[in-house]
Structures are given as structure tokens and as C-alpha cells.
Write a protein that holds these residues in place. Structure first.
Motif, short mmCIF file in Angstrom:
data_model
loop_
_atom_site.label_atom_id
_atom_site.label_comp_id
_atom_site.label_asym_id
_atom_site.label_seq_id
_atom_site.Cartn_x
_atom_site.Cartn_y
_atom_site.Cartn_z
N ASN A 5 -3.28 49.37 33.78
CA ASN A 5 -3.97 49.04 32.55
C ASN A 5 -5.14 49.99 32.28
OD1 ASN A 5 -2.29 46.83 32.13
ND2 ASN A 5 -3.69 45.38 33.10
N ALA A 6 -5.78 50.44 33.36
CA ALA A 6 -6.95 51.33 33.23
C ALA A 6 -6.56 52.78 33.02
CB ALA A 6 -7.83 51.20 34.47
N GLY A 7 -5.27 53.10 33.14
CA GLY A 7 -4.83 54.47 32.96
C GLY A 7 -5.00 55.34 34.19
N VAL A 8 -5.15 54.72 35.38
CA VAL A 8 -5.34 55.51 36.60
C VAL A 8 -4.34 55.08 37.69
CG1 VAL A 8 -7.77 56.06 36.19
CG2 VAL A 8 -7.16 53.91 37.36
N GLY A 9 -3.27 54.42 37.27
CA GLY A 9 -2.28 53.95 38.24
C GLY A 9 -1.59 55.07 38.98
N ASP A 10 -1.56 56.26 38.37
CA ASP A 10 -0.86 57.39 38.98
C ASP A 10 -1.69 58.14 40.00
OD1 ASP A 10 -2.55 58.22 36.88
OD2 ASP A 10 -1.49 60.13 36.73
N CYS A 11 -2.97 57.81 40.14
CA CYS A 11 -3.81 58.59 41.06
C CYS A 11 -4.48 57.74 42.13
CB CYS A 11 -4.86 59.39 40.29
SG CYS A 11 -5.99 58.41 39.29
N ILE A 12 -4.01 56.51 42.32
CA ILE A 12 -4.51 55.67 43.41
C ILE A 12 -3.32 55.26 44.27
CG2 ILE A 12 -5.72 53.55 44.05
CD1 ILE A 12 -7.01 53.55 41.29
N GLY A 13 -3.45 55.46 45.58
CA GLY A 13 -2.40 55.03 46.50
C GLY A 13 -2.69 53.62 46.99
N PHE A 14 -1.81 52.67 46.66
CA PHE A 14 -1.98 51.28 47.07
C PHE A 14 -1.02 50.94 48.21
CE2 PHE A 14 -3.51 51.00 42.63
CZ PHE A 14 -4.74 50.39 42.85
N SER A 15 -1.47 50.12 49.14
CA SER A 15 -0.57 49.67 50.22
C SER A 15 -1.07 48.35 50.77
CB SER A 15 -0.49 50.71 51.34
OG SER A 15 -1.77 50.98 51.86
N ALA A 16 -0.14 47.49 51.18
CA ALA A 16 -0.48 46.21 51.79
C ALA A 16 -0.53 46.39 53.30
CB ALA A 16 0.55 45.16 51.40
N LYS A 17 -1.72 46.25 53.88
CA LYS A 17 -1.87 46.41 55.33
C LYS A 17 -3.18 45.79 55.78
CE LYS A 17 -1.82 50.96 55.00
NZ LYS A 17 -1.92 52.42 55.31
N SER A 18 -3.26 45.47 57.05
CA SER A 18 -4.50 44.97 57.64
C SER A 18 -5.45 46.13 57.87
CB SER A 18 -4.20 44.29 58.97
OG SER A 18 -3.71 45.25 59.90
N PHE A 19 -6.72 45.81 58.16
CA PHE A 19 -7.66 46.88 58.47
C PHE A 19 -7.23 47.60 59.75
CE2 PHE A 19 -11.29 48.90 60.38
CZ PHE A 19 -11.83 49.58 59.30
N GLU A 20 -6.70 46.86 60.69
CA GLU A 20 -6.24 47.48 61.94
C GLU A 20 -5.17 48.54 61.67
OE1 GLU A 20 -4.61 46.09 66.35
OE2 GLU A 20 -4.53 44.71 64.66
N SER A 21 -4.24 48.23 60.77
CA SER A 21 -3.20 49.20 60.41
C SER A 21 -3.79 50.38 59.66
CB SER A 21 -2.12 48.52 59.56
OG SER A 21 -1.44 47.53 60.30
N PHE A 22 -4.75 50.08 58.76
CA PHE A 22 -5.42 51.17 58.05
C PHE A 22 -6.08 52.12 59.04
CE2 PHE A 22 -9.72 52.59 57.14
CZ PHE A 22 -9.47 53.56 56.17
N ALA A 23 -6.81 51.55 60.01
CA ALA A 23 -7.54 52.38 60.98
C ALA A 23 -6.59 53.26 61.77
CB ALA A 23 -8.34 51.47 61.92
N GLN A 24 -5.43 52.75 62.12
CA GLN A 24 -4.45 53.55 62.86
C GLN A 24 -3.93 54.69 62.00
OE1 GLN A 24 -1.53 50.64 63.99
NE2 GLN A 24 -2.77 49.80 65.67
N ASP A 25 -3.67 54.42 60.74
CA ASP A 25 -3.14 55.45 59.83
C ASP A 25 -4.19 56.51 59.50
OD1 ASP A 25 -0.81 54.01 59.80
OD2 ASP A 25 -1.19 53.05 57.86
N ALA A 26 -5.47 56.09 59.42
CA ALA A 26 -6.52 57.01 59.00
C ALA A 26 -7.14 57.79 60.15
CB ALA A 26 -7.63 56.23 58.28
N ALA A 27 -6.86 57.42 61.36
CA ALA A 27 -7.46 58.09 62.53
C ALA A 27 -7.17 59.58 62.50
CB ALA A 27 -6.91 57.48 63.81
N GLY A 28 -8.21 60.35 62.68
CA GLY A 28 -8.05 61.80 62.72
C GLY A 28 -8.25 62.49 61.37
N ARG A 29 -8.18 61.76 60.27
CA ARG A 29 -8.46 62.37 58.97
C ARG A 29 -9.96 62.62 58.87
NH1 ARG A 29 -5.31 58.70 54.60
NH2 ARG A 29 -5.63 60.54 53.27
#
Length: 389
Positions: free
Chosen positions: A273-297
Motif C-alpha cells: 500500500n505504501a509503494g515500497v513492497g518491492d524493496c523490503i525483504g519480509f520473513s517469518a522467523k524467531s529472533f534466534e533464527s534471525f541471529a543465525q542468518d545474520a551472523a557474519g554480515r
């Protein structure tokens, strides 16, 4: 026409709103709790409504006078040239507040103020009764320590109502506060911003709107749009200029996640609706899963509003999340954290050290603290020729 405008703000965000006003090129003439006063013209009034991301409303200040008695209030209102603003069919209403003043009865203040306004209009238009069938004018009088300030609201619905949030989740953060959190993080396009507790997506959406240069009020209407003294051409011109400033090629790196599938569905819908749906990556995950995926970035910026955990079971879960947050930032020192919470124990429970900066803010009526932890700068890559030297 020279106008004295007042941008109202949530307590604690006055400096942020002031920076925005000055960024639009206007001269600030005064600041007090929840209010920034500045000078502009009709085009500036329109531009303020379209572009201010963190202000609640834009008001025109019409007058200020001492009111120790109801006669002072009546004559003060009568002296204001209302005919320059309100036409004969104007649908005007008067609201009032009174703090630490001799005129303490709010209903009586409203009644007397409206009588003074009507007396002036009657002298101008030769009428005793008004149809109030035309455009709306919400007049506000604020009596503080016997000084009466008279304003008219130009915004209509609060500026946080951008129009994109049609899908909500429990306890959403206001758009204006979300924009302020991003602004205070000094995030810019080209750098990664994440919100691992995104709820309905407001923080991520406001960041993407900023990164693309999209005016927050571009797709909504305002009370002053129907006022005769502001030519429609000004509204069209300012909107046209705002569209020209949109940068669809901006390097937007925004990611948002939440443990709730329902929240992610709502966030995606709002981003579209805001016109920014194409530039935000959304995902359903816990913070623990986020931390594992983001480690090292490297060099990420986390801006978030985690659940406050008011109930016992929620508090236990929140303590676990705090420990996970602290562990992530100790392992990823180039990341910066900007987190708002009502929990006074966050620094000790999560990070084990004081925040680099903190700011007292209100999320609705809840007193919160915005904790800011600044990461180290990522090491610069060394080229082969530099290594040989």
C-alpha cells in the motif's frame, strides 16, 4: 502570505521535528514541550503537511493574548481577523484546554471563545447565524498560565495517518514515532537496516519511504486542502514536486521479520500500500533464527520495538529474547542497535553495559526509553597493491 506555523510533536521528539522543519528550509522561531514554531507561507504550509515525517500536526497560530477574565477571552477572539480565513459558510468548531490559569472551566472557555469568533464574523458578513455547510476549520485555544494561544489545525487527521496501514496487529507503533526512531539511527540508503520484531511493518516501511524520498503525506488529504485562501494550484504544484523527488533507483536494504505469520502478512500488505513492497525483504522467523542468518554480515543497523512483556509469561520470554539480543551484538560488533522499550532493566538484562545514548520517549501513553548502541566501523578491505606495499 506570511504565516506563523506550529508543528506539534510527541514529547521527546521536538529536536527531531525541528531538524525536519529546518531541512525544509524554514526558520524556527520558538520551541517548547511538544511544539515547534516557525515561519512559512501558503506553499510552506502545504509542504509541511506533505513532508513532515515525525510531527503530529501542523497548526496556524492566529493570535496570542492575556486572558484573566472571560471578557479578555471574548475580546481577544473578536480581535482576530477571522474573515481572512473563514468564509461565510465555514464549518468552524472551537476546542479548548486550560492549564494553571484563572479561566479554568474548559466548557466555559470554549463557549466564550466561540462567541467572540462569531461576533467578528457577524460584523464582517452581516449575519447572526451561520450555516456551517462549507469547509471545516478546527479552532484550538490553549490557555497556559493565563496566556491564550489561538491556532487552527491544517492537517485534519493526525499526520501519522499516512493511509498505507490497512492491516494491523496488536499494539502497532505510530508511523510518526517509527519514522523518528529511524531518523535518530541516522540510517541512510545503501546500508542494511533490519527490524526482527516488525509487527505490521511500520519501522521498515518508514525507513523505505525515507530511503526512496517518498513524502509521507503524498497519498492522503488534509483539512486545509478545501480552504479558499490556499489556491488549489499550490497543492498541485507541491505534490508534483514531491513526485519528482521519488528515487526508485535508491539502494534500499531493509529487512523485516517477525515470529508471527499473521504479522508478516499484514506487514507485506501495508508495504504494498505504501509503494515500497518491492524493496523490503519480509520473513517469518524467531529472533534466534534471525541471529543465525545474520551472523557474519557487517555494519547492519537494527531498529526495533520488541514486545514489552507486561504479563509474567511474556516477561520470561522477553528476558530470553534480551539475552539473545545481547549475544548477537557481542558477536557482531560492527552492528548498531536502536531499541525502544518500557523495560528499565534492558541495559543490564540484554547488553551488560550502559547504552551509548538514550532518549526518553512516549509510545502512546507508555513511557519508554530509546536505547542506542553504536557498532564499530567494519574494517576496510585492503587491496592487493596496498598489501604489497
Amino acid at each position: 502570505m506570511k504565516l506563523e506555523l506550529v508543528a506539534t510533536a510527541t514529547f521527546g521528539l521536538e529536536a527531531v521535528v525541528r531538524r525536519e522543519i529546518e531541512g525544509l528550509g524554514f526558520k524556527v522561531t520558538g520551541r517548547e514541550d511538544g511544539r515547534i514554531t516557525y515561519i512559512a507561507n501558503e506553499a510552506g504550509l502545504v509542504r509541511s503537511n506533505l513532508w513532515l515525517r515525525t510531527a503530529d500536526r501542523v497548526l496556524i497560530k492566529l493570535g496570542e493574548f492575556k486572558a484573566l477574565a472571560f471578557e479578555d477571552l471574548f475580546q481577544g477572539m473578536r480581535a482576530i481577523p477571522w474573515e481572512t480565513l473563514i468564509p461565510e459558510d465555514g464549518n468552524f468548531t472551537v476546542g479548548a484546554t486550560s492549564v494553571k490559569s484563572q479561566l479554568s472551566s474548559v466548557p466555559a472557555c470554549q463557549s466564550v471563545a466561540e462567541k467572540g469568533l462569531i461576533a467578528r464574523l457577524s460584523e464582517t458578513y452581516g449575519e447572526q447565524r451561520f450555516s456551517k455547510s462549507g469547509a471545516g476549520y478546527e479552532i484550538r485555544i490553549r490557555i497556559l498560565k493565563d496566556i491564550c494561544a489561538v491556532t487552527v489545525d491544517t492537517s485534519g487527521p493526525g499526520l501519522h495517518k499516512r493511509g498505507y496501514r490497512t492491516a494491523n496487529v496488536e499494539a502497532p507503533i505510530k508511523e510518526t514515532l517509527a519514522a523518528a526512531l529511524v531518523s535518530l539511527s541516522f540510517w541512510k540508503a545503501g546500508r542494511l537496516l533490519v527490524d526482527p520484531f516488525c509487527g505490521s511493518g511500520t519501522i521498515a516501511i518508514e525507513a523505505a519511504l525515507m530511503g526512496r524520498g517518498i513524502a509521507p503525506g503524498l497519498n492522503r488529504g488534509f483539512a486545509a486542502e478545501s480552504w479558499a485562501f490556499i489556491p488549489q494550484g499550490i497543492w498541485k504544484q507541491e505534490r508534483s514536486e514531491a513526485y519528482k523527488k521519488i528515487d526508485l533507483a535508491a539502494d534500499i536494504r531493509v529487512e523485516a521479520s517477525d515470529i508471527s505469520e499473521k504479522a508478516i502478512a499484514a506487514a507485506r500488505a501495508n508495504a504494498e500500500n505504501a509503494g515500497v513492497g518491492d524493496c523490503i525483504g519480509f520473513s517469518a522467523k524467531s529472533f534466534e533464527s534471525f541471529a543465525q542468518d545474520a551472523a557474519g554480515r557487517q555494519g547492519g543497523v537494527m531498529v526495533c520495538n520488541p514486545p514489552y512483556g507486561e504479563r509474567i509469561g511474556e516477561k520470561q520470554q522477553l528476558d530470553k529474547t534480551y539475552r539473545e539480543i545481547g549475544a548477537f551484538f557481542r558477536a557482531n560488533k560492527s552492528w548498531s542497535l536502536f531499541l525502544i522499550t518500557s523495560d528499565k532493566d534492558f541495559e543490564r538484562a540484554a547488553m551488560g553495559r550502559p547504552a551509548d545514548r538514550r532518549r526518553k520517549l512516549y509510545n502512546g501513553r507508555i513511557e519508554t526509553t530509546y536505547y542506542q548502541y553504536h557498532g564499530t566501523k567494519p574494517a576496510r578491505a585492503v587491496s592487493g597493491s596496498e598489501a604489497e606495499d
